[in-house]
Design a protein around this motif. Structure first.
Motif, PDB file in Angstrom:
ATOM      1  N   LYS A 401       0.829  -1.202   0.000  1.00  0.00           N
ATOM      2  CA  LYS A 401       0.000   0.000   0.000  1.00  0.00           C
ATOM      3  C   LYS A 401       0.869   1.260   0.000  1.00  0.00           C
ATOM      4  O   LYS A 401       0.565   2.241  -0.694  1.00  0.00           O
ATOM      5  CB  LYS A 401      -0.912  -0.006   1.227  1.00  0.00           C
ATOM      6  N   LYS A 402       1.976   1.224   0.747  1.00  0.00           N
ATOM      7  CA  LYS A 402       2.865   2.382   0.805  1.00  0.00           C
ATOM      8  C   LYS A 402       3.476   2.671  -0.559  1.00  0.00           C
ATOM      9  O   LYS A 402       3.505   3.825  -1.013  1.00  0.00           O
ATOM     10  CB  LYS A 402       3.964   2.125   1.834  1.00  0.00           C
ATOM     11  N   ARG A 403       3.943   1.624  -1.232  1.00  0.00           N
ATOM     12  CA  ARG A 403       4.548   1.818  -2.550  1.00  0.00           C
ATOM     13  C   ARG A 403       3.508   2.288  -3.567  1.00  0.00           C
ATOM     14  O   ARG A 403       3.801   3.120  -4.429  1.00  0.00           O
ATOM     15  CB  ARG A 403       5.185   0.505  -3.008  1.00  0.00           C
ATOM     16  N   PHE A 404       2.295   1.767  -3.459  1.00  0.00           N
ATOM     17  CA  PHE A 404       1.233   2.184  -4.378  1.00  0.00           C
ATOM     18  C   PHE A 404       0.931   3.672  -4.214  1.00  0.00           C
ATOM     19  O   PHE A 404       0.775   4.402  -5.194  1.00  0.00           O
ATOM     20  CB  PHE A 404      -0.022   1.356  -4.122  1.00  0.00           C
ATOM     21  N   ARG A 405       0.847   4.127  -2.971  1.00  0.00           N
ATOM     22  CA  ARG A 405       0.553   5.537  -2.732  1.00  0.00           C
ATOM     23  C   ARG A 405       1.672   6.434  -3.243  1.00  0.00           C
ATOM     24  O   ARG A 405       1.422   7.500  -3.811  1.00  0.00           O
ATOM     25  CB  ARG A 405       0.322   5.760  -1.240  1.00  0.00           C
TER      26      ARG A 405
END
Length: 417
Positions: A401-405
């Motif tokens: 989720k962090k990388r996607f954001r």
């Protein structure tokens, strides 16, 4: 295992004593498997390789893997690809799906490896990696039906009528999508942050990665899904003063009676009347509406939609792929595999293939073929299942989720929403 080997060893000694004089006995040598000539299995060298392999097959993958810890010679024998191919062939996943996934999807970019050099694979390692891949939540949010379930299941575990329950998700709104996914997670009793999630959802009327994917690979959006076809059939039925309770009734009639005409003009001259009995609704009779519904895939203007036809969109994708020059062989994009509920309409593969041969130049149309959905309405779900079970799924396909954001912020920087 020890008992089994003792029985085999006793049989080998008995057989070797009776055949040693004739020299007809086949003895396993280290060169059979390409192992170190200095390594030896001791007295077990007398057991023929095919017999030893059969023993390992009977033991199963877990015990066979433990056997590799005995010595270097045993490790070389157990690591033989033929043994682990046998285990994979007898597993839950179809063997052809396993081969395709492990040769073309390991890197996360199938179009780059499809005709590239395939490295030598260790199927023992592949088996071990596939065994520990965590289960993924697969959500196929089609505009007609939503199919969801765990990637380790043989088929989707749940279905729901997407439009009737969640509204139109082809043109998504945040609140609608939030309700859609939260409902699915609740039904599966799963927390979204606890395991990988694969989502298949139709998103129409928007760019894909700012058009980059379109130019490099060939992606076009037609905007004609199951919901559009059902709505068009409803209009045709209303023009004939047919009464029905809900859109669900229209969808059921579409699934039972509608098809795609291979030759639309010729079909208009035929008697195509057919009946459909809907419990609690009565008897419905359709004629030209049966094939006019699916015709808007090729003539969208019939339904009041300003968009290119399906055949032109596919032809444009092929042209993109041809110009991309990803590989020297242009045959990789000439096989069209249909997926989704609408693709199950009878006659669609034949009509699409016919139209492609009409509009494509001879150099591109030669060899083009269109295949019906291999798993019916669940084909997209099964495609995600193949990806989610590949041995490199976590490293090659997943994104936190962090990388996607972070990636989303980079892609949208400087743009106003």
């Amino acid at each position: 295992m020890a008992l089994l080997l003792r029985k085999v060893w006793g049989s080998v000694l008995t057989r070797s004593g009776s055949t040693s004089s004739s020299g007809s006995r086949s003895i396993r040598s280290s060169s059979d498997l390409g192992e170190d000539p200095n390594s030896s299995m001791g007295a077990f060298d007398l057991i023929p390789t095919d017999v030893f392999m059969q023993i390992l097959r009977l033991l199963g993958p877990r015990e066979a893997a433990r056997s590799s810890l005995v010595c270097r010679a045993w490790r070389a024998l157990v690591a033989d690809n033929r043994l682990w191919i046998f285990f994979l062939q007898n597993g839950k996943e179809p063997w052809d799906c396993v081969v395709f996934a492990e040769t073309h999807l390991r890197g996360g970019s199938p179009y780059l490896t499809y005709y590239g050099h395939t490295p030598q694979l260790s199927f023992m390692r592949i088996y071990a990696q596939r065994a520990v891949i965590p289960g993924s939540v697969i959500v196929d949010g089609g505009s007609g039906y939503c199919k969801f379930g765990w990637s380790k299941y043989s088929s989707p575990s749940g279905r729901s009528a997407t439009f009737l329950e969640f509204g139109n998700i082809e043109s998504p709104m945040y609140a609608r999508l939030h309700h859609f996914f939260s409902t699915i997670y609740t039904r599966m009793r799963v927390k979204p942050s606890s395991q990988p999630i694969i989502v298949i959802i139709p998103i129409c009327h928007c760019d894909v990665f700012q058009g980059k994917v379109m130019r490099e690979i060939g992606v076009e959006i037609v905007g004609q899904g199951a919901l559009k076809l059902t709505g068009f059939l409803r209009e045709l039925m209303q023009q004939r003063n047919m009464n029905f309770e809900s859109l669900y009734t229209v969808r059921t009639i579409k699934e039972k009676l509608c098809y795609v005409a291979v030759d639309y003009d010729a079909e208009l001259r035929k008697d195509t009347q057919a009946l459909c009995q809907i419990p609690g609704e009565g008897l419905f009779t359709l004629s030209k509406e049966r094939f006019q519904t699916g015709e808007i895939l090729f003539q969208p203007q019939m339904g009041g939609v300003r968009a290119m036809g399906l055949h032109r969109a596919v032809a444009l994708c092929m042209d993109h792929c041809f110009n991309a020059e990803i590989v020297s062989d242009d045959g990789w994009y000439k096989t069209v595999v249909l997926a989704g509920g609408t693709s199950c309409l009878p006659g669609l593969p034949e009509r699409l293939e016919k139209e492609l041969h009409k509009i494509l130049p001879p150099s591109m149309s030669e060899g083009v073929k269109v295949l019906p959905p291999p798993y019916g309405v669940d084909s997209a779900w099964f495609g995600a299942k193949i990806v989610s079970n590949v041995s490199t799924f976590i490293d090659a396909w997943c994104m936190t989720k962090k990388r996607f954001r972070q990636k989303f912020r980079r892609n949208t920087s400087g743009r106003t929403w």
